[in-house]
Write a protein that holds these residues in place. Structure first.
Motif, PDB file in Angstrom:
ATOM      1  N   ILE A   1       0.846  -1.197   0.000  1.00 28.95           N
ATOM      2  CA  ILE A   1       0.000   0.000   0.000  1.00 28.95           C
ATOM      3  C   ILE A   1       0.884   1.251   0.000  1.00 28.95           C
ATOM      4  N   ILE A   2       1.993   1.157   0.734  1.00 28.18           N
ATOM      5  CA  ILE A   2       2.919   2.300   0.793  1.00 28.18           C
ATOM      6  C   ILE A   2       3.429   2.588  -0.614  1.00 28.18           C
ATOM      7  N   THR A   3       3.836   1.521  -1.292  1.00 25.69           N
ATOM      8  CA  THR A   3       4.360   1.679  -2.656  1.00 25.69           C
ATOM      9  C   THR A   3       3.297   2.292  -3.568  1.00 25.69           C
ATOM     10  N   ASP A   4       2.048   1.817  -3.433  1.00 25.02           N
ATOM     11  CA  ASP A   4       0.959   2.335  -4.275  1.00 25.02           C
ATOM     12  C   ASP A   4       0.815   3.852  -4.132  1.00 25.02           C
ATOM     13  N   TYR A   5       0.751   4.325  -2.884  1.00 27.25           N
ATOM     14  CA  TYR A   5       0.559   5.771  -2.682  1.00 27.25           C
ATOM     15  C   TYR A   5       1.814   6.563  -3.056  1.00 27.25           C
ATOM     16  N   ALA A   6       2.982   5.954  -2.841  1.00 20.10           N
ATOM     17  CA  ALA A   6       4.223   6.639  -3.225  1.00 20.10           C
ATOM     18  C   ALA A   6       4.269   6.807  -4.739  1.00 20.10           C
ATOM     19  N   GLU A   7       3.851   5.762  -5.443  1.00 19.02           N
ATOM     20  CA  GLU A   7       3.847   5.794  -6.912  1.00 19.02           C
ATOM     21  C   GLU A   7       2.945   6.911  -7.431  1.00 19.02           C
ATOM     22  N   GLU A   8       1.878   7.157  -6.689  1.00 20.28           N
ATOM     23  CA  GLU A   8       0.957   8.232  -7.085  1.00 20.28           C
ATOM     24  C   GLU A   8       1.511   9.614  -6.756  1.00 20.28           C
ATOM     25  N   GLY A   9       2.661   9.644  -6.097  1.00 20.02           N
ATOM     26  CA  GLY A   9       3.304  10.919  -5.774  1.00 20.02           C
ATOM     27  C   GLY A   9       2.641  11.654  -4.620  1.00 20.02           C
ATOM     28  N   LEU A  10       1.943  10.923  -3.752  1.00 19.93           N
ATOM     29  CA  LEU A  10       1.163  11.586  -2.706  1.00 19.93           C
ATOM     30  C   LEU A  10       1.870  11.650  -1.352  1.00 19.93           C
ATOM     31  N   LEU A  11       2.986  10.916  -1.225  1.00 22.72           N
ATOM     32  CA  LEU A  11       3.613  10.827   0.101  1.00 22.72           C
ATOM     33  C   LEU A  11       4.777  11.796   0.271  1.00 22.72           C
ATOM     34  N   GLY A  12       4.875  12.322   1.488  1.00 24.93           N
ATOM     35  CA  GLY A  12       5.966  13.234   1.816  1.00 24.93           C
ATOM     36  C   GLY A  12       7.282  12.476   1.958  1.00 24.93           C
ATOM     37  N   ASP A  13       8.371  13.200   1.757  1.00 22.25           N
ATOM     38  CA  ASP A  13       9.703  12.597   1.828  1.00 22.25           C
ATOM     39  C   ASP A  13      10.257  12.720   3.252  1.00 22.25           C
ATOM     40  N   LEU A  14      10.543  11.575   3.864  1.00 16.84           N
ATOM     41  CA  LEU A  14      11.057  11.584   5.240  1.00 16.84           C
ATOM     42  C   LEU A  14      12.579  11.451   5.272  1.00 16.84           C
ATOM     43  N   THR A  15      13.194  11.469   4.096  1.00 20.97           N
ATOM     44  CA  THR A  15      14.643  11.198   4.019  1.00 20.97           C
ATOM     45  C   THR A  15      15.491  12.133   4.884  1.00 20.97           C
ATOM     46  N   PRO A  16      15.193  13.449   4.928  1.00 19.61           N
ATOM     47  CA  PRO A  16      16.055  14.305   5.765  1.00 19.61           C
ATOM     48  C   PRO A  16      16.109  13.835   7.227  1.00 19.61           C
ATOM     49  N   VAL A  17      14.954  13.463   7.786  1.00 21.26           N
ATOM     50  CA  VAL A  17      14.937  12.977   9.174  1.00 21.26           C
ATOM     51  C   VAL A  17      15.632  11.616   9.250  1.00 21.26           C
ATOM     52  N   ALA A  18      15.318  10.763   8.272  1.00 19.36           N
ATOM     53  CA  ALA A  18      15.879   9.407   8.268  1.00 19.36           C
ATOM     54  C   ALA A  18      17.410   9.454   8.208  1.00 19.36           C
ATOM     55  N   THR A  19      17.938  10.351   7.390  1.00 18.67           N
ATOM     56  CA  THR A  19      19.393  10.464   7.241  1.00 18.67           C
ATOM     57  C   THR A  19      20.011  10.964   8.544  1.00 18.67           C
ATOM     58  N   LYS A  20      19.381  12.007   9.091  1.00 22.47           N
ATOM     59  CA  LYS A  20      19.890  12.583  10.344  1.00 22.47           C
ATOM     60  C   LYS A  20      19.907  11.540  11.459  1.00 22.47           C
ATOM     61  N   GLU A  21      18.884  10.693  11.474  1.00 25.08           N
ATOM     62  CA  GLU A  21      18.750   9.735  12.581  1.00 25.08           C
ATOM     63  C   GLU A  21      19.311   8.343  12.251  1.00 25.08           C
ATOM     64  N   GLY A  22      19.805   8.171  11.046  1.00 21.74           N
ATOM     65  CA  GLY A  22      20.468   6.899  10.688  1.00 21.74           C
ATOM     66  C   GLY A  22      19.540   5.694  10.566  1.00 21.74           C
ATOM     67  N   TRP A  23      18.337   5.885  10.022  1.00 21.97           N
ATOM     68  CA  TRP A  23      17.379   4.766   9.896  1.00 21.97           C
ATOM     69  C   TRP A  23      17.953   3.627   9.054  1.00 21.97           C
ATOM     70  N   ASP A  24      18.720   3.988   8.025  1.00 25.18           N
ATOM     71  CA  ASP A  24      19.266   2.966   7.110  1.00 25.18           C
ATOM     72  C   ASP A  24      20.034   1.885   7.842  1.00 25.18           C
ATOM     73  N   LYS A  25      20.701   2.291   8.925  1.00 23.95           N
ATOM     74  CA  LYS A  25      21.587   1.351   9.623  1.00 23.95           C
ATOM     75  C   LYS A  25      20.824   0.414  10.550  1.00 23.95           C
ATOM     76  N   VAL A  26      19.612   0.782  10.954  1.00 28.07           N
ATOM     77  CA  VAL A  26      18.947  -0.014  11.995  1.00 28.07           C
ATOM     78  C   VAL A  26      17.703  -0.767  11.533  1.00 28.07           C
ATOM     79  N   VAL A  27      17.150  -0.382  10.384  1.00 26.01           N
ATOM     80  CA  VAL A  27      15.927  -1.046   9.896  1.00 26.01           C
ATOM     81  C   VAL A  27      16.322  -2.167   8.930  1.00 26.01           C
ATOM     82  N   PRO A  28      15.820  -3.408   9.167  1.00 27.52           N
ATOM     83  CA  PRO A  28      16.227  -4.506   8.284  1.00 27.52           C
ATOM     84  C   PRO A  28      15.759  -4.315   6.839  1.00 27.52           C
ATOM     85  N   ALA A  29      16.550  -4.853   5.915  1.00 26.57           N
ATOM     86  CA  ALA A  29      16.302  -4.646   4.479  1.00 26.57           C
ATOM     87  C   ALA A  29      14.884  -5.023   4.032  1.00 26.57           C
TER      88      ALA A  29
END
Ligand code: BGC
Length: 417
Positions: free
Chosen positions: A93-121
């Motif tokens: 469902i997340i992918t569906d709404y993202a594809e429609e261009g409706l979702l906000g970008d959380l990357t700035p917070v994610a980068t600052k807080e290092g989500w990439d390192k702690v959330v499993p692939a």
């Protein structure tokens, strides 16, 4: 006099208007389907956290386990141009709404807080879209569980069944003693939740992947899938006559109260046991559906933020940050029944079933047997899932030949592609 009145009215109106603006700016509207006792208790942890961060919580619950009703409401609101600030979402469902261009970008917070390192692939696959974070995952649920009443098991000298035949033998004893073997709610998503486990049990993780994730026609239509339907048919024989339409948490209550012995359900059921003050290995047992030990069918609740305007962004980012906070993830998941979406949270404070889930997840990640739950939107896109669930639920309710059901499943996939 007249002028004064108008001025007073205008002043009052402006006062109210600006107050509303402040309130709107400082509160975040969240649509979710967490309305059972355990779910509401967990949600409250998040609400309190947001209040501490200085944000109001505008609660928009849509009752209905598994979230079908909430997703329908969301679709209508999006179509009407009125999406909420944030929405509980699962997998594709997340992918569906993202594809429609409706979702906000959380990357700035994610980068600052290092989500990439702690959330499993396997979670990142859904929470990111084209390299950008579009959802904040709050947990990892597991669907291949059985929850059992320990008193009934002890009284009848039953131990957790290791094979499907052992499960049937235990169920026969339970029935003979006057208890309902299996508490179930006849709703399509609950039938599908059992199906996750039946497929995994009938064919193992490689088969589950081939059939329910890769949608291989031979796997979908063949004898192993027929075996999964055969299990569904036998399980149908273990429920009571009042099962149609029953909510999942009422089925859990039947196990808690000792009317029924077992429920096949994701670990949100554990949230109900804990809310009722029950303890694992004292009042209830948790074990894997027979034949699925070592594998992990997962779903992860994540919150996506809609693009609703600049003035809501601070609140939305605060919510994303609150959800991903390490301490919060521990506190929330202790209540919800799931385990944290962050791999760096200690399992120390979790009870036995939570600890088992965390340990099994690590093994499943290594073995590549952490598999997206079909029933809960992490195996196939929503449109295909719907067509498949129709076949599963029709078969569960109306019976028929398991081999034919497997062929119908493959045909439904073909037709919905
Ligand atoms: C969600 C859980 C929820 C359950 C029952 C699942 O789809 O992931 O968080 O508790 O449905 O409502």
């Amino acid at each position: 006099m007249r002028t004064k009145t108008i001025a007073a009215v205008v002043a009052a109106a402006f006062g109210v208007a600006s107050m509303t603006a402040v309130a709107a700016e400082k509160s975040v509207e969240v649509v979710h389907w967490w309305t059972s006792g355990g779910e509401a208790a967990a949600l409250n942890v998040l609400k309190q956290d947001m209040l501490k961060r200085g944000y109001g919580w505008k609660d928009s619950p849509v009752a209905g386990g598994g979230g079908d009703q909430a997703r329908t409401v969301l679709r209508a609101r999006v179509a009407a141009g009125n999406p909420p600030d944030a929405m509980q979402m699962l997998g594709f469902i997340i992918t569906d709404y993202a594809e429609e261009g409706l979702l906000g970008d959380l990357t700035p917070v994610a980068t600052k807080e290092g989500w990439d390192k702690v959330v499993p692939a396997p979670l990142q696959k859904f929470d990111k879209y084209k390299g950008h974070w579009v959802a904040a995952p709050v947990n990892i649920h597991r669907t291949n569980w059985i929850w059992a009443n320990k008193k009934i098991f002890d009284e009848l000298k039953i131990t957790p069944p290791k094979t499907f035949d052992e499960l049937l033998a235990a169920a026969a004893k339970i029935r003979k003693a006057g208890y309902i073997p299996l508490a179930h709610g006849g709703q399509a998503w609950q039938d599908a939740t059992i199906f996750d486990s039946a497929v995994l049990s009938a064919g193992g993780p490689a088969f589950y992947r081939k059939a329910l994730i890769e949608l291989d026609p031979a796997a979908l239509s063949g004898p192993t899938m027929a075996k999964a339907f055969e299990q569904m048919q036998k399980l149908r024989g273990l429920v009571d006559d009042n099962f149609p339409g029953r909510d999942w948490n009422l089925a859990t209550a039947m196990v808690i109260n000792g009317k029924a012995a077992m429920q096949i359900m994701g670990d949100w059921a554990k949230g109900e046991f804990l809310k009722a003050g029950k303890k694992p290995n004292v009042d209830f047992l948790c074990f894997q559906y027979p034949g699925t030990e070592g594998s992990f069918t997962f779903n992860s609740d994540a919150f996506a933020m809609f693009k609703v305007g600049k003035e809501q962004e601070a609140g939305q980012l605060a919510l994303a940050s609150a959800i991903m906070d390490k301490t919060f993830q521990e506190q929330f998941n202790l209540v919800k029944g799931s385990i944290p979406a962050r791999m760096d949270v200690s399992g120390e404070r979790f009870e036995a079933c939570g600890k088992k889930s965390m340990a099994d997840l690590k093994i499943a990640l290594k073995n590549d047997s952490m598999l997206g739950s079909f029933a809960h939107g992490h195996a196939v896109p929503e449109s295909i899932k719907g067509a498949m669930i129709d076949v599963v639920t029709n078969f569960f309710n109306s019976g028929g030949s398991p081999a034919d059901a497997a062929k119908k499943l493959a045909a439904a996939v073909e037709a919905s592609k």
